[in-house]
Scaffold this active site. Structure first.
Site, short mmCIF file in Angstrom:
data_model
loop_
_atom_site.label_atom_id
_atom_site.label_comp_id
_atom_site.label_asym_id
_atom_site.label_seq_id
_atom_site.Cartn_x
_atom_site.Cartn_y
_atom_site.Cartn_z
CB CYS A 125 -5.58 -0.97 -5.18
SG CYS A 125 -5.96 0.69 -6.29
CB SER A 126 -8.23 -0.14 -1.47
OG SER A 126 -7.54 -1.35 -0.73
CG ASP A 127 -10.74 3.60 -2.06
OD1 ASP A 127 -11.38 3.11 -1.80
OD2 ASP A 127 -9.80 4.01 -1.33
N GLY A 128 -9.03 1.70 -6.40
CA GLY A 128 -9.25 1.75 -7.81
C GLY A 128 -7.53 3.38 -8.82
CD1 TRP A 129 -6.31 5.78 -5.46
CD2 TRP A 129 -8.20 6.96 -5.19
NE1 TRP A 129 -7.17 6.72 -3.96
CE2 TRP A 129 -8.36 7.01 -4.30
CE3 TRP A 129 -10.01 7.60 -5.52
CZ2 TRP A 129 -9.40 7.16 -3.17
CZ3 TRP A 129 -11.27 7.44 -4.60
CH2 TRP A 129 -10.43 7.96 -3.66
CG ASP A 130 -3.24 5.17 -4.50
OD1 ASP A 130 -2.98 6.45 -5.43
OD2 ASP A 130 -4.09 4.86 -3.45
NE ARG A 131 -2.38 -1.03 -3.75
CZ ARG A 131 -2.86 -1.64 -2.63
NH1 ARG A 131 -1.90 -2.30 -1.96
NH2 ARG A 131 -3.42 -0.90 -1.88
CG ASN A 154 0.02 0.03 2.61
OD1 ASN A 154 0.59 0.42 2.93
ND2 ASN A 154 -0.89 -0.17 3.59
CB ILE A 155 -0.58 4.76 -0.16
CG1 ILE A 155 -1.35 5.13 0.82
CG2 ILE A 155 -0.95 4.68 -1.38
CD1 ILE A 155 -1.88 6.15 0.88
#
Length: 535
Positions: free
Chosen positions: A347-353, A283-284
């Protein structure tokens, strides 16, 4: 100008990369500028690019009051001022001008280039209809359609206003399906390959410990996985649904932990003809700590003039994270290009990974995205339009905790470490993470392995990294398309693409010969790049 307690300081000493220079320090509303005594060179530091400033104890002989500045683009400088009151004024001024309260106060809203840019179509680089038409939506296949269900951002505030979804799925189904996805980020088309295999993206499903399901979500994904069928005949065109993949970018444990919070991952019993795989991308917060270790290594090497050892890099795990991203992209490329099947990524919210994996995969699958213009379109589509949180992840609004007064302690080193360990745990830094930076690093690794396949050069990637933080242009400001429209970014700021396109020749790769090598019957070099990626 109210924050400018001081605008000019004479006889300032600058230490940078083991060099010591004397000159004049100028402070403006948006940059600090060090002018060397030879009057021929200048060092400009934009306030948003500043990460931390330490006001350190005075030196002995000669007596100076030093300010150590650490920048987000890996520049480390010590500015030593001969008068203590002036050093205090410089520190306070830089702090006030860096720690602003609103994004609308950033440099981009005041910046005017010395000469007008030759190119002025930066805000039109990416056109949704034009780009998906290029892929074949509505032309090569009729199984996808453009939907205006999010035209006013009421379905999903962080998504673009125009979505591409299966032809057979109505907007009513999309509205109900949105309730089952985190932040209402439903599965929607990201890329359509020449063989009609697709890459779609979304956020995690809201499964929870009760193992909830959504008939509308299942219907939507089934339509995506059957989009290679011609609607008028039901005839298979390419591929087999047996190879369809749901890619969960997270480590398995992280995904399962989200179940307790009401989210989680898909139960493949309810999603036909597919397999789910966890990619294990951290994660971030893990990525932020990894970058912090890299910065520490670079700072020591810069101050001591020592080479960086691989063993030091290994301890940061940065290269490990890059490797996992590339190997995850391998899975996607193989499924789409070799097996001619569909991939849903989240991923979780779909805006990073998610953005990392879609953009890396598409870069390899489609030679257009390896051109100078195409790469701009890719970033606009996968990052800017689909709501990567640029402002939060880049820390565009700094915090006074990054400005540390160490001048009143004899144990400066231990005091700094103590303060640093505390403020890094505060909530204001928990959103910061080098997600876009990692994507650029992955592109650099691919460029190094395939130097003739990219029309742009390394300087272009370095420039993108810098301007992600510089806040000189509006392209990477705010967290979503909706926010940029609310603040009228396209009318009030310049696009970073106008800056690069106006000096295009400086960012082109002289070794590029992709047009010739990419001219194969299938029109891409996905297999080639995929193989190189794994070596």
């Amino acid at each position: 100008m109210d924050f400018l307690k001081i605008t000019k300081v004479e006889n300032v000493q600058l230490e940078k990369s083991q060099g010591v220079f004397v000159g004049t320090l100028h402070l403006t509303t948006h940059q600090l500028i060090f002018k060397y005594s030879n009057n021929k060179e200048e060092l400009w530091i934009s306030y948003p690019i500043i990460h931390t400033v330490e006001r350190r104890p005075p030196t002995s002989e000669p007596r100076y009051w030093p300010l150590f500045i650490k920048c987000r683009n890996f520049v480390f400088v010590t500015i030593s001022v001969p008068i203590e009151d002036e050093a205090i004024d410089v520190f306070d001024t830089v702090q006030k001008l860096t720690c602003i309260s609103s994004i609308s106060q950033l440099y981009a809203f005041y910046y005017k280039p010395e000469k007008e840019f030759k190119c002025k179509d930066g805000w039109k680089v990416y056109d949704t209809r034009k780009e998906f038409d290029r892929m074949g939506v509505g032309t090569k296949t009729k199984t996808w359609r453009f939907s205006d269900v999010n035209e006013k951002y009421t379905l999903c505030p962080t998504y673009p206003r125009m979505l591409i979804v299966p032809q057979k799925i109505s907007d009513t189904v999309l509205i109900h399906a949105a309730k089952f996805r985190s932040k209402s980020r439903i599965p929607t088309l990201s890329y359509l390959h020449h063989n009609k295999a697709s890459i779609t993206r979304s956020s995690q499903p809201m499964v929870g410990i009760q193992k909830k399901r959504s008939i509308q979500d299942e219907k939507l994904i089934q339509a995506i996985f059957e989009s290679h069928l011609e609607t008028h005949s039901g005839r298979h065109v390419y591929g087999s649904t047996a190879h369809n993949l749901i890619i969960d970018a997270r480590p398995t444990a992280n995904a399962m932990a989200n179940t307790a919070l009401g989210a989680g991952s898909e139960n493949t019993e309810y999603y036909k003809n597919c397999e789910r795989k966890f990619m294990g991308i951290d994660n971030i917060h893990v990525m932020r700590e990894s970058l912090a270790k890299i910065v520490e290594i670079l700072q020591i090497a810069d101050s001591q003039g020592l080479p960086i050892k691989k063993s030091q890099l290994d301890k940061s795990n940065w290269l490990k994270h890059i490797s996992i991203l590339l190997s995850s992209a391998y899975e996607i490329i193989e499924t789409v290009n070799v097996k001619a099947s569909h991939v849903l990524i989240h991923c979780s919210d779909g805006w990073d990974r998610t953005a990392q994996l879609t953009s890396i995969s598409e870069l390899c699958l489609d030679p257009y995205y390896r051109t100078f213009r195409g790469f701009q379109v890719l970033i606009e589509k996968e990052w800017v339009s689909f709501g990567h949180k640029f402002s939060d992840r880049s820390g565009h609004l700094s915090n006074e905790r990054y400005f540390i007064n160490m001048s009143n302690t004899n144990a400066a080193g231990s005091a700094f470490n103590s303060v640093q360990s505390k403020f890094y745990k505060q909530s204001h830094v928990r959103e910061i993470s080098p997600v876009f930076h990692q994507f650029l690093d992955c592109v650099y690794q691919l460029f190094q392995q395939n130097p003739t396949r990219f029309e742009f050069n390394e300087k272009f990637l370095v420039g993108l990294h810098y301007h992600c933080y510089s806040c000189q242009f509006g392209t990477f400001l705010f967290n979503s398309e909706k926010e940029r429209k609310e603040y009228h970014v396209t009318e009030k700021t310049y696009s970073v693409w106008d800056y690069f396109n106006s000096d295009r020749e400086a960012y082109l790769n002289p070794s590029y010969c992709g047009e010739e090598k990419d001219k194969d019957p299938k029109g891409d070099m996905g297999n080639y790049l995929k193989g190189k990626m794994m070596n």
